[in-house]
Design a protein around this motif. Sequence first.
Motif, PDB file in Angstrom:
ATOM      1  N   LYS A 113       0.881  -1.191   0.000  1.00 32.99           N
ATOM      2  CA  LYS A 113       0.000   0.000   0.000  1.00 32.99           C
ATOM      3  C   LYS A 113       0.911   1.231   0.000  1.00 32.99           C
ATOM      4  O   LYS A 113       1.511   1.565   1.010  1.00 32.99           O
ATOM      5  N   ASN A 114       0.962   1.942  -1.092  1.00 35.28           N
ATOM      6  CA  ASN A 114       1.893   3.051  -1.208  1.00 35.28           C
ATOM      7  C   ASN A 114       1.466   4.283  -0.429  1.00 35.28           C
ATOM      8  O   ASN A 114       2.235   5.198  -0.215  1.00 35.28           O
ATOM      9  N   HIS A 115       0.203   4.273   0.072  1.00 35.11           N
ATOM     10  CA  HIS A 115      -0.290   5.511   0.704  1.00 35.11           C
ATOM     11  C   HIS A 115      -0.131   5.486   2.227  1.00 35.11           C
ATOM     12  O   HIS A 115      -0.462   6.446   2.889  1.00 35.11           O
ATOM     13  N   VAL A 116       0.390   4.378   2.803  1.00 35.15           N
ATOM     14  CA  VAL A 116       0.425   4.310   4.278  1.00 35.15           C
ATOM     15  C   VAL A 116       1.564   5.150   4.859  1.00 35.15           C
ATOM     16  O   VAL A 116       2.639   5.260   4.258  1.00 35.15           O
ATOM     17  N   ALA A 117       1.282   5.713   6.040  1.00 33.37           N
ATOM     18  CA  ALA A 117       2.270   6.606   6.688  1.00 33.37           C
ATOM     19  C   ALA A 117       3.273   5.775   7.488  1.00 33.37           C
ATOM     20  O   ALA A 117       3.430   5.928   8.706  1.00 33.37           O
ATOM     21  N   VAL A 118       3.960   4.876   6.803  1.00 32.77           N
ATOM     22  CA  VAL A 118       4.922   3.959   7.431  1.00 32.77           C
ATOM     23  C   VAL A 118       6.284   4.140   6.779  1.00 32.77           C
ATOM     24  O   VAL A 118       6.375   4.231   5.538  1.00 32.77           O
ATOM     25  N   ASP A 119       7.368   4.203   7.564  1.00 29.80           N
ATOM     26  CA  ASP A 119       8.706   4.320   6.958  1.00 29.80           C
ATOM     27  C   ASP A 119       9.623   3.161   7.354  1.00 29.80           C
ATOM     28  O   ASP A 119      10.816   3.163   7.048  1.00 29.80           O
ATOM     29  N   ALA A 120       9.088   2.144   8.068  1.00 31.77           N
ATOM     30  CA  ALA A 120       9.895   0.960   8.434  1.00 31.77           C
ATOM     31  C   ALA A 120       8.952  -0.228   8.578  1.00 31.77           C
ATOM     32  O   ALA A 120       7.914  -0.110   9.253  1.00 31.77           O
ATOM     33  N   THR A 121       9.302  -1.348   7.952  1.00 31.36           N
ATOM     34  CA  THR A 121       8.449  -2.542   7.991  1.00 31.36           C
ATOM     35  C   THR A 121       9.295  -3.800   8.172  1.00 31.36           C
ATOM     36  O   THR A 121      10.381  -3.904   7.583  1.00 31.36           O
ATOM     37  N   VAL A 122       8.777  -4.732   8.991  1.00 28.30           N
ATOM     38  CA  VAL A 122       9.435  -6.040   9.145  1.00 28.30           C
ATOM     39  C   VAL A 122       9.150  -6.857   7.887  1.00 28.30           C
ATOM     40  O   VAL A 122       7.987  -7.137   7.594  1.00 28.30           O
ATOM     41  N   VAL A 123      10.175  -7.210   7.122  1.00 29.56           N
ATOM     42  CA  VAL A 123       9.986  -7.915   5.839  1.00 29.56           C
ATOM     43  C   VAL A 123      10.460  -9.365   5.900  1.00 29.56           C
ATOM     44  O   VAL A 123      10.361 -10.089   4.909  1.00 29.56           O
ATOM     45  N   GLY A 124      10.973  -9.805   7.045  1.00 30.71           N
ATOM     46  CA  GLY A 124      11.383 -11.203   7.150  1.00 30.71           C
ATOM     47  C   GLY A 124      11.642 -11.607   8.589  1.00 30.71           C
ATOM     48  O   GLY A 124      12.056 -10.769   9.402  1.00 30.71           O
ATOM     49  N   ILE A 125      11.323 -12.869   8.903  1.00 25.43           N
ATOM     50  CA  ILE A 125      11.695 -13.454  10.195  1.00 25.43           C
ATOM     51  C   ILE A 125      12.935 -14.292   9.924  1.00 25.43           C
ATOM     52  O   ILE A 125      12.900 -15.217   9.107  1.00 25.43           O
ATOM     53  N   ILE A 126      14.038 -13.925  10.567  1.00 19.13           N
ATOM     54  CA  ILE A 126      15.334 -14.521  10.218  1.00 19.13           C
ATOM     55  C   ILE A 126      15.499 -15.893  10.891  1.00 19.13           C
ATOM     56  O   ILE A 126      15.331 -16.033  12.111  1.00 19.13           O
ATOM     57  N   ASP A 127      15.776 -16.918  10.052  1.00 14.80           N
ATOM     58  CA  ASP A 127      16.085 -18.224  10.609  1.00 14.80           C
ATOM     59  C   ASP A 127      17.526 -18.236  11.135  1.00 14.80           C
ATOM     60  O   ASP A 127      17.818 -18.723  12.216  1.00 14.80           O
ATOM     61  N   GLU A 128      18.432 -17.701  10.281  1.00 11.79           N
ATOM     62  CA  GLU A 128      19.852 -17.802  10.627  1.00 11.79           C
ATOM     63  C   GLU A 128      20.646 -16.632  10.054  1.00 11.79           C
ATOM     64  O   GLU A 128      20.414 -16.245   8.898  1.00 11.79           O
ATOM     65  N   VAL A 129      21.535 -16.077  10.851  1.00 11.11           N
ATOM     66  CA  VAL A 129      22.487 -15.073  10.359  1.00 11.11           C
ATOM     67  C   VAL A 129      23.854 -15.747  10.399  1.00 11.11           C
ATOM     68  O   VAL A 129      24.379 -16.069  11.461  1.00 11.11           O
ATOM     69  N   GLU A 130      24.401 -16.060   9.220  1.00 18.50           N
ATOM     70  CA  GLU A 130      25.675 -16.780   9.122  1.00 18.50           C
ATOM     71  C   GLU A 130      26.772 -15.747   8.869  1.00 18.50           C
ATOM     72  O   GLU A 130      26.865 -15.191   7.780  1.00 18.50           O
ATOM     73  N   VAL A 131      27.570 -15.443   9.928  1.00 18.68           N
ATOM     74  CA  VAL A 131      28.602 -14.396   9.786  1.00 18.68           C
ATOM     75  C   VAL A 131      29.941 -14.981  10.209  1.00 18.68           C
ATOM     76  O   VAL A 131      30.046 -15.601  11.265  1.00 18.68           O
ATOM     77  N   THR A 132      30.973 -14.814   9.342  1.00 17.75           N
ATOM     78  CA  THR A 132      32.324 -15.252   9.702  1.00 17.75           C
ATOM     79  C   THR A 132      33.175 -13.995   9.789  1.00 17.75           C
ATOM     80  O   THR A 132      33.284 -13.247   8.833  1.00 17.75           O
ATOM     81  N   SER A 133      33.755 -13.730  10.943  1.00 18.28           N
ATOM     82  CA  SER A 133      34.559 -12.488  11.052  1.00 18.28           C
ATOM     83  C   SER A 133      35.917 -12.723  10.403  1.00 18.28           C
ATOM     84  O   SER A 133      36.350 -13.865  10.258  1.00 18.28           O
TER      85      SER A 133
END
Lengths: 87, 87, 87, 87, 87
Positions: free
Chosen positions: E67-87
């Motif tokens: 909906k392009n008309h909503v007064a929203v500037d941040a939305t949850v677009v995914g529930i993360i299963d895993e964040v795979e990070v190697t430093s």
Amino acid sequence: MIIGKVVGNVWATKKDETLNGLKLLVIQKKSQKNQEDTFVAADAVGAGFGDCVLIANGNAARKALGKNHVAVDATVVGIIDEVEVTS
Amino acid sequence: MIIGKVVGNVWATKKDETLNGLKLLVIQKKSQKNQEDTFVAADAVGAGFGDCVLIANGNAARKALGKNHVAVDATVVGIIDEVEVTS
Amino acid sequence: MIIGKVVGNVWATKKDETLNGLKLLVIQKKSQKNQEDTFVAADAVGAGFGDCVLIANGNAARKALGKNHVAVDATVVGIIDEVEVTS
Amino acid sequence: MIIGKVVGNVWATKKDETLNGLKLLVIQKKSQKNQEDTFVAADAVGAGFGDCVLIANGNAARKALGKNHVAVDATVVGIIDEVEVTS
Amino acid sequence: MIIGKVVGNVWATKKDETLNGLKLLVIQKKSQKNQEDTFVAADAVGAGFGDCVLIANGNAARKALGKNHVAVDATVVGIIDEVEVTS
């Protein structure tokens, strides 16, 4: 929008043609933490050195200039008479 | 807009095709707090190493390139002759 | 645009359908102040772990994917061969 | 969106005409790190001094005012009854 | 996009009508520097308390809600299963 103070001007001969004729003001951003940051905003209301001003960013900056094609992302949209804050 | 200094270039063979032909400059952002941050901006006015420049962000960056479809969010829109600031 | 390094991947089964089929990379933002911040960007150029990359934000992120309807606000738009910076 | 508190008003006689008739509120941004920053938002829901409010930025700010041409980049879009947070 | 954690909810009776029916989640932003900041995002994927989530900002936030008309500037677009990070 941001509250800031006009602390100077920027002069640029070689610039994007959509900036021609615009006054480019150096703005010092005031924040309670006294972290000072400066940026540049186009003038849309006749602001000058020392004025306390209101700045709009992004698309709103171009709305104030009435020209959607200008390469501007910050514009002075008001000269502030009074900021009434009660902590 | 932001005041910055051109401190280098970025070279990327594998890149989005809309970036082809654009000069990608490394910009060091100047702020009174001497916090230095670098980012990359496309060049629209022939800026080069050592130049003090004016950078526009977001949609304004694409306005300066005259191409609304380019994957650019920051563009050099002016080579600054003088920044006149009185504290 | 921002210079960053690909440090990982994000996997999300339950996600907005416009993200389906997109590789979601974890990016570590490099800044001279050595303040490290991580964020997530969609991949548009085949970037992978360890690559030094160029990231575009906002509308530019969707331009790089060629799909204006995707719920993406950051995209990898280049794999950097060289960053030439002279302090 | 941002959670903030209304701490005052801004008065500006000389301003962009699209701001005419809008109440301009000074908002103090609350963040867990207790870094306090203030900015200005237009009011779209009848908020007043002391209210805990929800603020939308960018294009969303103009959606809330129902006027896409206004030079506004932040708008109060809700008066918060309760923020339920469990650390 | 940003990785964050759902730490609560916001309730607001008096709000912009385009927010009606939307679940407003309090998100704690995770960054390597352990600087914690909270903001509010609309939910588009059924996220709930304690979920590690992916948030899109700006226009992308409205794309996720369709909906392009909503007064929203941040939305949850995914529930993360895993964040795979190697430093």
